[in-house]
Design a protein around this motif. Sequence first.
Motif, PDB file in Angstrom:
ATOM      1  N   UNK A  92       1.072 -28.293 -13.586  1.00  0.00           N
ATOM      2  CA  UNK A  92       0.066 -27.278 -13.230  1.00  0.00           C
ATOM      3  C   UNK A  92      -1.331 -27.804 -13.508  1.00  0.00           C
ATOM      4  N   UNK A  93      -1.531 -28.404 -14.678  1.00  0.00           N
ATOM      5  CA  UNK A  93      -2.849 -28.944 -15.025  1.00  0.00           C
ATOM      6  C   UNK A  93      -3.277 -30.030 -14.043  1.00  0.00           C
ATOM      7  N   UNK A  94      -2.330 -30.900 -13.680  1.00  0.00           N
ATOM      8  CA  UNK A  94      -2.655 -31.975 -12.742  1.00  0.00           C
ATOM      9  C   UNK A  94      -3.042 -31.400 -11.386  1.00  0.00           C
ATOM     10  N   UNK A  95      -2.319 -30.368 -10.951  1.00  0.00           N
ATOM     11  CA  UNK A  95      -2.626 -29.728  -9.670  1.00  0.00           C
ATOM     12  C   UNK A  95      -3.997 -29.056  -9.719  1.00  0.00           C
ATOM     13  N   UNK A  96      -4.268 -28.333 -10.798  1.00  0.00           N
ATOM     14  CA  UNK A  96      -5.567 -27.674 -10.938  1.00  0.00           C
ATOM     15  C   UNK A  96      -6.694 -28.689 -11.032  1.00  0.00           C
TER      16      UNK A  96
END
Length: 435
Positions: free
Chosen positions: A417-421
């Motif tokens: 999720x962090x990488x996507x955000x």
Amino acid sequence: MQVTLEHLPKSSVALTIELSPDEVRPHLERAANRLSERKPVPGFRPGKAPYEIMRKTVGDDMIFHEALEPIVRATLPQAIQEQKLLTVGSPNVEIIKLAPGNPLIYKATLGLLPKVTLGDYKSLMVERKPGEVTDEEVDKLVSELQASRATEKLVLREAKMDDKIELDFTAYLDKVPVEGGTSKTHPLILGSRAFVPGFEEQIVGMKGGDEREFTLRFPKDYYKKNMADRDVEFKVKVVSVFERVLPDVNDEFAKSFGNFTTLAELREHLRKNKREEKEREEKERFELAMLEKIFEVSQIEDVPDTLVNGELNKMVDELKSSISYQGMDFARYLESIKKTEEDMRKDLQPQAERRIKLSLVTRAISDAEHIEVSEMEVKKEIDDTKKLYENNADITKSLASPEYSSYVKNVLSSKKVYAHLNDLMGGNEKKPSTS
């Protein structure tokens, strides 16, 4: 099985579950068999005594007590599935009716996964801080290395800044010695600011054998709350004074730290390490800032008490570990700040609810962006961790538990999720002004 659903405040529900005598009977018979294994009946092999014989031997109450947990464990998940509920936390089970020959009725209160309505997070901007390292920061690191290689010489003169001293001291609060406030031959470098402000200045000018008493006002934000913003008296005796001689900072100095031939190489190595440290810190700050931004524009239902209590338990355990690490007893700590553990939990509750909501936002983003973690990814992560602890049977066993597998899956999901955000909101990031 009859199930009645009642919606409660704070994303909670109550399921009242009624089981007929015929539905309960197989559970009672299995419970009786288990009891007969532990309490053999004369004339019967362990686990083989008939149900009616066990009723007469141990009584209905003991059989029902033995059967209750398996009954709930078997029927509650079925009821949750029938009602299509997404539950969280552990249920609170209350027995409503329990009597031989009658239906068994119990009520289970459960928390539901709170609904999250995400705001327009795709248009949000998050400022990213630069991670450059200044020459001044490198100079400070070199100075710290220089200080670590200082030589010491015992001197008989008065202590001055940059000297190392050894001292005996005791701290008093209202004339009573402070717990953990006494030390013998305690080493201290004057000017290091390792003690409360003003302490080191009081030592300057003292020689070995000198004694002094003085009072200092502790900072308002001092970590020991019973001493914060209070006058603390000190009785101090200087045992020894050592003059510290710093080595010259040059190429030879650099060579003493390993594979460096010049001071320039050492400085570049320190700059690289500091840059990586800043990048790690910025990554953590940036990830939290992204979540906070999304949190601010999203709507989240009330968090059920079961989730809040679970998070509070974790936070209190973290606090206890921190207090213990500092060499303090938790009960004495609570006494010093004039609070009970229940008071502490009330203070921590808003933070616990916020931590849960941020986690729920992360989960909602994972669902919205169709981010998935495969079983193969979880297995690889666990296998890699097992290699680090292959000689520790206890840890290896815990790594094989379903709870740890679930934990790993959540961690990997959060990383994705962090990488996507980062890709999404990093593209919208507010660049620092160059004007």
